[in-house]
Scaffold this active site. Sequence first.
Site, PDB file in Angstrom:
ATOM      1  N   ARG A 155       0.811  -1.219   0.000  1.00  0.00           N
ATOM      2  CA  ARG A 155       0.000   0.000   0.000  1.00  0.00           C
ATOM      3  C   ARG A 155       0.840   1.263   0.000  1.00  0.00           C
ATOM      4  O   ARG A 155       0.377   2.332  -0.368  1.00  0.00           O
ATOM      5  CB  ARG A 155      -0.917   0.028   1.229  1.00  0.00           C
ATOM      6  CG  ARG A 155      -1.875  -1.136   1.301  1.00  0.00           C
ATOM      7  CD  ARG A 155      -2.532  -1.192   2.657  1.00  0.00           C
ATOM      8  NE  ARG A 155      -1.512  -1.515   3.667  1.00  0.00           N
ATOM      9  CZ  ARG A 155      -1.701  -1.464   4.973  1.00  0.00           C
ATOM     10  NH1 ARG A 155      -2.865  -1.090   5.453  1.00  0.00           N
ATOM     11  NH2 ARG A 155      -0.732  -1.770   5.811  1.00  0.00           N
ATOM     12  N   GLN A 190       2.539  24.914  18.743  1.00  0.00           N
ATOM     13  CA  GLN A 190       2.039  25.367  17.460  1.00  0.00           C
ATOM     14  C   GLN A 190       2.651  24.526  16.343  1.00  0.00           C
ATOM     15  O   GLN A 190       3.844  24.235  16.384  1.00  0.00           O
ATOM     16  CB  GLN A 190       2.432  26.836  17.280  1.00  0.00           C
ATOM     17  CG  GLN A 190       1.842  27.549  16.115  1.00  0.00           C
ATOM     18  CD  GLN A 190       2.275  29.007  16.130  1.00  0.00           C
ATOM     19  OE1 GLN A 190       3.434  29.322  15.913  1.00  0.00           O
ATOM     20  NE2 GLN A 190       1.323  29.894  16.377  1.00  0.00           N
ATOM     21  N   ASP A 191       1.830  24.109  15.372  1.00  0.00           N
ATOM     22  CA  ASP A 191       2.322  23.415  14.180  1.00  0.00           C
ATOM     23  C   ASP A 191       2.107  24.326  12.979  1.00  0.00           C
ATOM     24  O   ASP A 191       1.054  24.942  12.842  1.00  0.00           O
ATOM     25  CB  ASP A 191       1.551  22.114  13.939  1.00  0.00           C
ATOM     26  CG  ASP A 191       2.027  20.966  14.823  1.00  0.00           C
ATOM     27  OD1 ASP A 191       2.980  21.158  15.591  1.00  0.00           O
ATOM     28  OD2 ASP A 191       1.441  19.886  14.734  1.00  0.00           O
ATOM     29  N   ARG A 246      14.483  29.795   2.288  1.00  0.00           N
ATOM     30  CA  ARG A 246      13.825  30.453   3.422  1.00  0.00           C
ATOM     31  C   ARG A 246      14.833  30.502   4.562  1.00  0.00           C
ATOM     32  O   ARG A 246      15.258  29.479   5.057  1.00  0.00           O
ATOM     33  CB  ARG A 246      12.578  29.673   3.847  1.00  0.00           C
ATOM     34  CG  ARG A 246      11.458  29.685   2.820  1.00  0.00           C
ATOM     35  CD  ARG A 246      10.273  28.891   3.324  1.00  0.00           C
ATOM     36  NE  ARG A 246       9.210  28.816   2.356  1.00  0.00           N
ATOM     37  CZ  ARG A 246       8.080  29.525   2.394  1.00  0.00           C
ATOM     38  NH1 ARG A 246       7.879  30.384   3.364  1.00  0.00           N
ATOM     39  NH2 ARG A 246       7.169  29.371   1.467  1.00  0.00           N
ATOM     40  N   HIS A 286      16.594  32.499   9.793  1.00  0.00           N
ATOM     41  CA  HIS A 286      15.692  33.094  10.777  1.00  0.00           C
ATOM     42  C   HIS A 286      15.980  32.602  12.189  1.00  0.00           C
ATOM     43  O   HIS A 286      16.386  31.462  12.376  1.00  0.00           O
ATOM     44  CB  HIS A 286      14.235  32.739  10.453  1.00  0.00           C
ATOM     45  CG  HIS A 286      13.822  33.113   9.072  1.00  0.00           C
ATOM     46  ND1 HIS A 286      12.907  32.391   8.362  1.00  0.00           N
ATOM     47  CD2 HIS A 286      14.209  34.138   8.268  1.00  0.00           C
ATOM     48  CE1 HIS A 286      12.730  32.950   7.165  1.00  0.00           C
ATOM     49  NE2 HIS A 286      13.515  34.006   7.095  1.00  0.00           N
ATOM     50  N   LYS A 288      12.137  24.181  18.062  1.00  0.00           N
ATOM     51  CA  LYS A 288      11.251  23.635  17.048  1.00  0.00           C
ATOM     52  C   LYS A 288      11.705  22.261  16.612  1.00  0.00           C
ATOM     53  O   LYS A 288      12.881  21.902  16.740  1.00  0.00           O
ATOM     54  CB  LYS A 288      11.100  24.567  15.857  1.00  0.00           C
ATOM     55  CG  LYS A 288      12.377  24.980  15.173  1.00  0.00           C
ATOM     56  CD  LYS A 288      12.050  25.987  14.067  1.00  0.00           C
ATOM     57  CE  LYS A 288      13.089  27.063  13.985  1.00  0.00           C
ATOM     58  NZ  LYS A 288      12.772  28.059  12.991  1.00  0.00           N
ATOM     59  N   HIS A 335      17.907  29.376  11.576  1.00  0.00           N
ATOM     60  CA  HIS A 335      17.460  28.216  10.810  1.00  0.00           C
ATOM     61  C   HIS A 335      17.069  28.667   9.409  1.00  0.00           C
ATOM     62  O   HIS A 335      16.466  29.718   9.239  1.00  0.00           O
ATOM     63  CB  HIS A 335      16.246  27.575  11.507  1.00  0.00           C
ATOM     64  CG  HIS A 335      15.613  26.485  10.713  1.00  0.00           C
ATOM     65  ND1 HIS A 335      14.398  26.642  10.094  1.00  0.00           N
ATOM     66  CD2 HIS A 335      16.043  25.238  10.419  1.00  0.00           C
ATOM     67  CE1 HIS A 335      14.090  25.521   9.469  1.00  0.00           C
ATOM     68  NE2 HIS A 335      15.068  24.657   9.643  1.00  0.00           N
ATOM     69  N   TYR A 375       6.776  22.397  10.835  1.00  0.00           N
ATOM     70  CA  TYR A 375       7.454  22.900  12.026  1.00  0.00           C
ATOM     71  C   TYR A 375       6.539  22.694  13.225  1.00  0.00           C
ATOM     72  O   TYR A 375       5.389  23.107  13.191  1.00  0.00           O
ATOM     73  CB  TYR A 375       7.701  24.407  11.941  1.00  0.00           C
ATOM     74  CG  TYR A 375       8.226  24.931  10.640  1.00  0.00           C
ATOM     75  CD1 TYR A 375       9.565  25.268  10.505  1.00  0.00           C
ATOM     76  CD2 TYR A 375       7.382  25.132   9.553  1.00  0.00           C
ATOM     77  CE1 TYR A 375      10.048  25.786   9.318  1.00  0.00           C
ATOM     78  CE2 TYR A 375       7.859  25.639   8.361  1.00  0.00           C
ATOM     79  CZ  TYR A 375       9.194  25.965   8.252  1.00  0.00           C
ATOM     80  OH  TYR A 375       9.668  26.474   7.077  1.00  0.00           O
ATOM     81  N   ASP A 386      13.743  38.255   3.669  1.00  0.00           N
ATOM     82  CA  ASP A 386      15.042  37.586   3.615  1.00  0.00           C
ATOM     83  C   ASP A 386      16.046  38.365   2.777  1.00  0.00           C
ATOM     84  O   ASP A 386      17.234  38.415   3.096  1.00  0.00           O
ATOM     85  CB  ASP A 386      14.892  36.156   3.086  1.00  0.00           C
ATOM     86  CG  ASP A 386      14.177  35.251   4.077  1.00  0.00           C
ATOM     87  OD1 ASP A 386      14.016  35.644   5.254  1.00  0.00           O
ATOM     88  OD2 ASP A 386      13.778  34.146   3.672  1.00  0.00           O
TER      89      ASP A 386
END
Length: 182
Positions: free
Chosen positions: A23, A47-48, A59, A62, A71, A118, A131, A167
């Site tokens: 599967r 938080q997700d 990205r 940060h 995280k 990150h 995250y 950025d």
Amino acid sequence: MRVESCALAGVLVFVPEPHHDDRGLFTRTFDTKIAAEHGLAAETFQQDSQSRSRSGVLRGMHGRSGRGEAKLVRCARGAVHDVLVDIRPGSATFGRQQAFRLDDVEFAHLYVPPGFLHGFQVLTEYADVCYRIDRPHDPAEDLAVRYDDPELAIEWPLAVTLLSARDAAAGTWADLVASVRG
């Protein structure tokens, strides 16, 4: 699930063990018992979030001021080149960086403790990065350093195809060092 330590103090890689059959596959993406065995309580995360980006998109880099932000990062679709830089002033690895490949094959999760910059670059056509964060986002605490700052000299595997305006306008490593060292 296997847990690996890294060269940067406090950073962990959680490597699930997917079960494959006709599967497809099934894998556990988080286990509170295993996390607790490595000092992370389930309530650590509040938080997700998820991002989707195209190939070459970068990205980062940060971070968060104040008490920082912990995280747990994973790539649910595609692959990314993920980079951390230690910005903890008293850390033995201050200013050091480490790169990781996160993808939808190994499903590794990167635990990033507070006090790190990150960022990531997408290596595949698209990538979804998830995250799990230890506190709500506060834009007033945002930190950013240019991805191509010559003092950091981060080696990105692809040409950068797109950056956010934030950025592109990020500060320098020297400015960040001056601010965190006071």
